[in-house]
Enzyme design. Sequence first.
Site, PDB file in Angstrom:
ATOM      1  N   ASP A  72     101.800 105.720   2.124  1.00 34.51           N
ATOM      2  CA  ASP A  72     100.426 105.570   1.952  1.00 34.51           C
ATOM      3  C   ASP A  72      99.854 104.878   0.783  1.00 34.51           C
ATOM      4  O   ASP A  72     100.164 105.343  -0.326  1.00 34.51           O
ATOM      5  CB  ASP A  72     100.061 107.176   1.943  1.00 34.51           C
ATOM      6  CG  ASP A  72      98.459 107.292   1.912  1.00 34.51           C
ATOM      7  OD1 ASP A  72      97.635 106.432   1.925  1.00 34.51           O
ATOM      8  OD2 ASP A  72      98.117 108.376   1.933  1.00 34.51           O
ATOM      9  N   TYR A 173      82.325  96.063   3.235  1.00 32.05           N
ATOM     10  CA  TYR A 173      83.127  95.097   3.585  1.00 32.05           C
ATOM     11  C   TYR A 173      83.252  93.896   2.943  1.00 32.05           C
ATOM     12  O   TYR A 173      84.105  92.931   2.927  1.00 32.05           O
ATOM     13  CB  TYR A 173      82.818  94.975   4.990  1.00 32.05           C
ATOM     14  CG  TYR A 173      83.787  94.046   6.063  1.00 32.05           C
ATOM     15  CD1 TYR A 173      85.110  94.273   6.093  1.00 32.05           C
ATOM     16  CD2 TYR A 173      83.268  93.019   6.840  1.00 32.05           C
ATOM     17  CE1 TYR A 173      85.928  93.747   7.021  1.00 32.05           C
ATOM     18  CE2 TYR A 173      84.083  92.532   7.864  1.00 32.05           C
ATOM     19  CZ  TYR A 173      85.380  92.696   7.750  1.00 32.05           C
ATOM     20  OH  TYR A 173      86.229  91.914   8.374  1.00 32.05           O
ATOM     21  N   LYS A 177      86.368  91.670   1.005  1.00 24.87           N
ATOM     22  CA  LYS A 177      86.908  90.530   1.251  1.00 24.87           C
ATOM     23  C   LYS A 177      86.856  89.580   0.444  1.00 24.87           C
ATOM     24  O   LYS A 177      87.632  88.634   0.211  1.00 24.87           O
ATOM     25  CB  LYS A 177      86.326  90.053   2.870  1.00 24.87           C
ATOM     26  CG  LYS A 177      86.681  91.142   3.851  1.00 24.87           C
ATOM     27  CD  LYS A 177      88.340  91.178   4.022  1.00 24.87           C
ATOM     28  CE  LYS A 177      88.661  92.178   5.147  1.00 24.87           C
ATOM     29  NZ  LYS A 177      90.224  92.501   5.168  1.00 24.87           N
ATOM     30  N   THR A 208      93.653  93.470  18.980  1.00 22.24           N
ATOM     31  CA  THR A 208      94.307  94.609  18.638  1.00 22.24           C
ATOM     32  C   THR A 208      94.198  95.688  19.656  1.00 22.24           C
ATOM     33  O   THR A 208      93.452  95.603  20.750  1.00 22.24           O
ATOM     34  CB  THR A 208      93.762  95.060  17.227  1.00 22.24           C
ATOM     35  OG1 THR A 208      92.327  95.333  17.595  1.00 22.24           O
ATOM     36  CG2 THR A 208      94.036  93.919  16.106  1.00 22.24           C
TER      37      THR A 208
END
Length: 280
Positions: A72, A173, A177, A208
């Site tokens: 993790d 987001y 990025k 995916t």
Amino acid sequence: MKDVVALVTGGSRGVGRGIALALLTEGATVHVTGRTFSEAEVGPEGNRAGSLQGLELEAANLPGRVVIHHCDHSNDAETERVAAGIRAGGGLDILVNNAWPGYEGMVEDGEFTWPRPFWEQPSRRWDAMIGTALKAAFMMSREVAPMMISSHLGLIVNISFWAAQLYEGNAIYGIAKAAADKMVADFAHELRPHNVAAVALYPGLVRTEAVMRNADYFDLSNSESPRFIGHVIAGLWRDPALMSKSGHALVAAELGRQYDIADIDGYRPVPLTAADFAKS
């Protein structure tokens, strides 16, 4: 790539799993991290289908060797433990920073909260994208860079996206990025004297498990298999001009064209540009 050792973080499913399988097909030894160890841990709705044990079974007949690590990355000690194990085994050539819990919990109480303005975003989303994913990329890079420097050879890849440059519906987001791209730019500057490259790599629409569960909502005509970007990474590794690409954000489909790499179904994805996303 039988003498190449790679590490793919977040590889129990999705893009990471595809990258790992592609590199295994190319003959590499591939270390893979993931939080989901067995299929028994998959939720009742199957929204996290895919596990390290499942990957191990799928890779059994491939030329390369897979080494799984239950990890993790929100826990720095676990990231460091994985790196220490690889260091003890002799070193690392390629690191792919792919671990990404940022898409979890996009629906809350029946509402799709992803596109809310930044002042209505839950702090847990920042923690997932910045506190876990971005930090994990930095921490793992920090741990393995000395191995690459000592061998005077290496490649660090951050899986990124056009949200680094354009608004893609969620401010956190975009921040994550953009930071992933800046990270490799600065890494590249410091690693250049050691012949170690660092790049950000943009996939297209990838088929995916999550995308295919919602296939009716996507135009899959120019999509990529999860393995395509892995074969592109192998092409990058073999590129004698790799160091000239270091520090840059690169589009996987464009590199596929340059390296004459087709997807597993023979299709050659059309590279998208910032202008394509701006139109949408």
